[in-house]
Enzyme design. Structure first.
Site, mmCIF file in Angstrom:
data_model
loop_
_atom_site.group_PDB
_atom_site.id
_atom_site.type_symbol
_atom_site.label_atom_id
_atom_site.label_comp_id
_atom_site.label_asym_id
_atom_site.label_seq_id
_atom_site.Cartn_x
_atom_site.Cartn_y
_atom_site.Cartn_z
ATOM 1 C CG ASN A 1 -2.036 0.993 1.142
ATOM 2 O OD1 ASN A 1 -1.894 1.997 0.455
ATOM 3 N ND2 ASN A 1 -3.136 0.766 1.837
ATOM 4 C CG ASP A 2 1.995 3.029 3.697
ATOM 5 O OD1 ASP A 2 0.831 3.341 3.416
ATOM 6 O OD2 ASP A 2 2.382 2.807 4.858
ATOM 7 C CB VAL A 3 6.075 0.516 -0.906
ATOM 8 C CG1 VAL A 3 6.618 0.389 0.502
ATOM 9 C CG2 VAL A 3 5.357 -0.736 -1.353
ATOM 10 C CB ALA B 1 1.859 5.945 6.060
#
Ligand code: NDP
Length: 460
Positions: free
Chosen positions: A386-388, A427
């Site tokens: 997700n965040d990456v 995050a």
């Protein structure tokens, strides 16, 4: 004679440690690196057991037995996702050993008078060691969710911490000036332990892996100081290597998370993230896809990139990811795996999982190398990341993630995201990629979705 042999074995062990660190830098040589390190450690331990200062082996045998009994399950049975807290616990044990040796040596020498240099080395060892023990235990508690993950802040925390650390340093100075000052030595150890607690509590669970790596560095420095105090060369070399590599890793991790190192340590960041600010809510509709349609796309794609993330680790879907990659290649496609440096929850997390599943190393492509390739890619399959892959890091200056280097999957021709629902990542912010018109969402546990995709690709 035996002293010469011991020093030669230490030299060999130190060489093995250096070669091991070098090999650990690349996934294809990492296993060899671990073997070299283990060989080096075995040689160092055997040589140390030949030391003529050892008067009795009984307690050593008991220690080896207890340590092995505790260490084996820790190494073999702790799941990969719990590795950061396991490592934190190991650092606490390592630092405890250094601290106890330091206290033991100081008390032993007290009656005969401690030499100034030795007192300095022992003091440094005990101060850093005590700080590392309690700091690592706090980190363990936060990662294991025994303590609240949010930053526990208090007024003037940095001033108080700095004052206590200065007081500990003054006690250390005192011990150096007057090596018979047992009270100053004890006060220094206690202050070190208190600083360890107070320094880690205000740091959020999110930043704990960076902190663990930093504490690793402290444990290494404490071990090096033990080496100086006890005139043991291998401890000096191994401790220095540990200290330097831990620091480098901490800085590299902060960088990959788009955080300054000082910000991690003093900023009380890393709180369990708040729900995204209203301004960050992505606009658009999610397009769900079923496994059959997704598989058809994959079966007839020329270039496919799989992007593993934390969700792959949670569902332990690495073997299924490899099977799917193999099947797509059987259909004539080319498959690569894109590796983000902080995907998952520890450095190298994805490399380890995929290597375990037998994915050839040349298929693992680092972020810098893979990013230019997305534009030429037919389908990207995001497996629990997700965040990456959050484009806000590139496009939204108001996003807390803005500036973090990410995998530019949105550049690909089409994207299929495998995740269970609409959960946010580490995050805690929304991801516009999921509402991008070229993104389709295949909802479900990553492992199950990959199995379904594999079955459908086989049948296509
Ligand atoms: P994220 O934590 O951003 O996202 C993981 C996603 O996986 C979630 O959105 C979740 O969505 C999904 N997921 C969870 N379980 C499953 C499952 N069983 N099956 C399918 N999907 C699942 O992961 P990334 O790897 O993208 O990013 C790593 C984050 O961790 C970064 O923010 C990084 O800074 C941080 N970090 C990394 C460290 C490291 O050293 N690697 C250290 C410390 C922090 P849903 O709930 O909807 O399924």
């Amino acid at each position: 004679m035996s002293e010469v042999v011991i020093q030669l074995v230490y030299l060999g062990a130190a060489t093995l440690f250096v070669l091991a660190l070098r090999s650990l830098g690349r996934p294809e040589s990492a296993r060899r690196g671990m073997r070299l390190a283990a060989m080096g450690m075995l040689a160092a331990v055997v040589a140390t057991l030949l030391n003529e200062r050892i008067v009795s082996y009984e307690w050593i045998i008991v220690g080896v037995a207890v340590g092995s009994l505790a260490g084996y399950p820790l190494g073999m049975w702790v799941p990969m996702t719990a590795m950061p807290q396991r490592i934190a616990l190991s650092h606490a044990f390592g630092a405890l050993a250094a601290t106890l040796v330091g206290i033991g040596e100081f008390s032993h020498d007290l009656s005969e008078g401690v030499a100034r240099l030795r007192a300095a080395a022992l003091g440094f060892e005990v101060l850093l060691g005590a700080l590392t023990v309690t700091g690592s235990l706090m980190a363990f508690g936060k990662l294991q969710e025994l303590l609240p993950g949010r930053p526990i802040t208090f007024r003037f925390q940095n001033v108080i911490n700095l004052t206590l650390l200065t007081a500990a340093a003054v006690c250390l100075g005192w011990v150096v000036v007057d090596p018979s000052a047992a009270t100053a030595f004890a006060a220094m150890a206690v202050l070190g332990a208190v600083v360890g607690v107070l320094m880690v509590l205000p740091i959020g669970g999110a930043d704990m892996p960076v902190v663990v790596s930093l504490l690793n560095s402290y444990a290494g420095l404490a071990a090096a100081a033990t080496g100086f105090a006890m005139n043991n060369n291998i401890l000096i070399v191994a401790g220095a290597l540990d200290g330097a590599s831990g620091l480098i890793l901490s800085v590299a991790m902060s960088k990959a998370m788009n955080r300054s190192f000082s910000n991690v340590l003093f900023g009380a960041f890393g709180a369990p993230p708040a729900v995204s600010a209203p301004g960050h809510a992505p606009v658009g509709e999610i397009s769900p896809i079923n496994a059959e349609d997704a598989a058809l796309r994959l079966a007839f794609a020329g270039r496919v990139i799989l992007v593993p993330g934390y969700g792959l680790a949670v569902s332990q879907a690495q073997h299924q990811a490899r099977e799917l990659a193999d099947l797509i290649e059987k259909h004539g496609g080319e498959v690569k795996f894109a590796i983000h440096p902080v995907a998952g929850r520890m450095p190298g997390h994805m490399n380890v999982l995929l290597a375990e599943a037998g994915v050839p190393y040349e298929k693992l492509v680092d972020m810098e190398d893979v990013n230019p390739q997305f534009a030429e890619t037919d389908v990207v399959v995001v497996v629990g990341a997700n965040d990456v892959v959050n484009p806000a890091a590139r496009t939204d200056p108001t996003s807390p993630m803005y500036g973090m280097p990410i995998l530019n999957v949105a550049d690909a021709r089409s994207v299929i995201v495998l995740k269970r629902g609409r959960g946010v990542g580490f995050a805690g912010i929304e991801n516009e990629l999921f509402v991008d018109p070229k993104t389709s969402m295949l909802f479900g546990d990553a492992k199950q979705s990959l199995v379904q995709l594999a079955t459908e690709v086989k049948a296509a």
